[in-house]
Enzyme design. Structure first.
Site, PDB file in Angstrom:
ATOM      1  CG  ASP A 325      -0.419   0.166   2.368  1.00 27.97           C
ATOM      2  OD1 ASP A 325       1.152   0.284   2.409  1.00 27.97           O
ATOM      3  OD2 ASP A 325      -0.932   0.323   3.144  1.00 27.97           O
ATOM      4  CG  ASP A 327       1.405   3.484   4.356  1.00 32.72           C
ATOM      5  OD1 ASP A 327       0.018   2.718   4.666  1.00 32.72           O
ATOM      6  OD2 ASP A 327       2.219   2.513   4.273  1.00 32.72           O
ATOM      7  CG  ASP A 420      -3.608   2.817   5.793  1.00 25.65           C
ATOM      8  OD1 ASP A 420      -4.936   3.035   4.691  1.00 25.65           O
ATOM      9  OD2 ASP A 420      -3.295   1.848   6.575  1.00 25.65           O
TER      10      ASP A 420
END
Ligand code: UTP
Ligand code: MN
Length: 498
Positions: A325, A327, A420
């Protein structure tokens, strides 16, 4: 001393003993886990403490009695010297377990006799070629590229598998063992080289030995190919699906995302998105893609609140080329201004059709009565947005590497990426930066080190002196500054940036 807040206790991680339960303050016992195993050590620690003995979890200068089982005096001496990086003085007794068991029976420390003492030969006989290694991962440099991935991949697979059965203690033990091998400056050739290294339990050693001798571990390979491991990997690989849900589905006979669709499983909104974008989200994100998303979010952040700052976190901040992912940590130099940020950023992104899914959780740091203590499971309480970003494919994203888009998005000109977003007040930004850089093991070890060695409580929000500060709501500003600088220094060193 105020005891550190009770938290989940794993086999190899025990809670500091409150001083008031200690009946014999002149005796401070350290029980060596080496060759004994963490569960027996935990048992003996509890037994000793129940009888009023002061038993410390970590070796330090205050230890008076070192107790071990099935180790020679030389082995214990060398192990201790590697922990402290100094010559172990003769001020502490190196004792066999018999001293401990006799003391338990007598309900008080029995006098140390010769038969209790472990024999230590002269310095020349001790193997000085062994590598010096500190026992907390945060005290060592752990390079991304190292010499022992053939061993660490196997250990990390065992860690992953232990995580699937919710055995966090075992999982962390394997990760610690892998982390020790990552820090070695050479490729391991023989088991002899591992003597005296910390955190290598019997199970890890067995697997390492097998790989050194046969090139592969049968246990690891059969686990890797097992139906359960593969199904758990596939099911927990769905965004929004944790180990418990995956395990329940596995026991119901489900093995992969298409089984969920076929059997019409009830899915929440997050899981629906997880299934819908499954292939895309399981494709690694490149640093280049992370940077592209970073530019877009930065533009949005600057547009909705001039002066706001954004920083790339997680694995990419540690220098990784691929991640699962992306962040980001966002703040504003004027304390309080950040409060209005998240909804505005989300709206800015949604207006441009850049989000396929988003769910925001509010900042709950000051909500709970016990705040700002350590949140449960070390989860932080920042306002956070879990999202799936819609990244347009430009010529450069479709791949200088020649990789074609997956079937799912072949027809489309975008790909889905987990992103995120975390918003932190400026006063907590340094702690948030430290906490969100990772790795997870590094963060865990740093907090354990702060607690056990420095009697401080570290989270992604703050650092407290557990001994001096009775009111957790007050944090001395100088302490913040000093420790923050110190912590960031350690971290940069860990990353190999210094
Ligand atoms: P990630 O899970 O994103 O890991 O958490 P990563 O190191 O970036 O690895 P990949 O490449 O994405 O797989 C990043 C860091 O953020 C912290 C963790 O400590 C982790 O080190 N974190 C994550 C939190 O503090 N709280 C959370 O709820 C999640
Ligand atoms: Mn990440």
């Amino acid at each position: 001393m105020i005891p550190l807040k009770r938290r989940k206790v794993t086999l190899s991680e025990t809670v500091e003993q409150p001083k008031q339960t200690c009946k014999f303050p002149h005796v401070c016992v350290f029980i060596l886990e080496r060759k004994m195993g963490s569960s027996r050590r935990a048992f003996l620690t509890r037994l000793g403490r129940s009888k009023g003995f002061l038993i410390t979890d970590t070796y330090s200068l205050s230890v008076t009695h070192v107790v071990s089982e099935n180790n020679s005096g030389d082995e214990v001496q060398t192990w201790l010297e590697h922990q402290t990086a100094r010559d172990v003085s003769s001020s502490e007794h190196l004792l066999d377990i018999t001293w401990f068991t006799e003391s338990m029976e007598a309900r008080q420390p029995v006098p140390v006799e010769d038969r209790h003492r472990l024999k230590v030969s002269t310095k020349q006989n001790v193997n000085v070629n062994t590598i010096q290694m500190k026992s907390y991962a945060c005290q060592r440099r752990t390079p991304l590229k190292h010499h022992n991935s053939h061993l660490t991949d196997a250990l990390e697979l065992l860690a992953e598998n232990a995580g699937y059965s919710e055995n966090e203690g075992r999982s962390v033990a394997f990760r610690r063992a892998a982390s020790v091998l990552k820090a070695l400056p050479h490729r391991v050739q023989t088991m002899d080289e591992l003597k005296c290294l910390p955190c290598l339990g019997d199970h890890s050693q067995r697997v390492i030995k097998e790989i050194l001798e046969d090139g592969t571990s049968r246990e690891v390979e059969s686990m890797r190919q097992s139906e359960q491991f593969q199904a758990m990997k596939a099911l927990t690989g769905i965004f929004g699906v944790g180990v418990r849900t995956a395990d329940r589905w596995f026991r119901e006979g489900l093995r992969c995302p298409s089984d969920l669709i076929r059997t019409g499983q009830q899915l929440n909104r997050e899981q629906q998105a997880g299934v819908q974008y499954y292939d895309e989200l399981n494709k690694p994100v490149t640093k280049h893609e992370a940077d592209l998303i970073g530019h877009i979010v930065k533009e949005g952040v600057g547009a909705v609140l001039p002066g706001a700052e954004i920083q790339l976190m997680g694995g990419f901040r540690r220098g990784k080329e691929l991640g699962h992912d992306v962040d980001f940590l966002i703040t504003h130099p004027e304390e309080g201004k950040e409060e209005e940020l998240m909804p505005k950023i989300i709206s800015w992104l949604e207006e441009r059709d850049l989000l396929l899914y988003q769910k925001t959780t509010r900042n709950s740091y000051l909500e709970k009565k016990d705040a700002p203590g350590r949140p449960p499971n070390n989860m932080d309480r920042f306002e956070r947005c879990f999202s799936i970003f819609k990244l347009q494919r430009h010529a450069e994203t479709t791949g200088s590497d020649g990789v074609k888009p997956s079937d799912q998005s072949e027809a489309s000109n975008w790909r889905a990426v987990r992103v995120d977003l975390v918003v932190s007040p400026y006063s907590q930004f340094a702690f948030a930066t430290l906490g969100w850089t990772g790795s997870k093991l590094f963060e865990r070890e740093l907090r354990r080190w702060a607690g056990q060695e420095k009697h401080m409580s570290l989270s992604s929000h703050a650092l407290y002196d557990s001994v001096q500060v009775s009111n957790r709501n007050t944090q001395h500003p100088l302490l913040i500054l000093y420790n923050c600088t110190f912590m960031l220094f350690i971290h940069e060193k860990h990353l190999g940036l210094i």
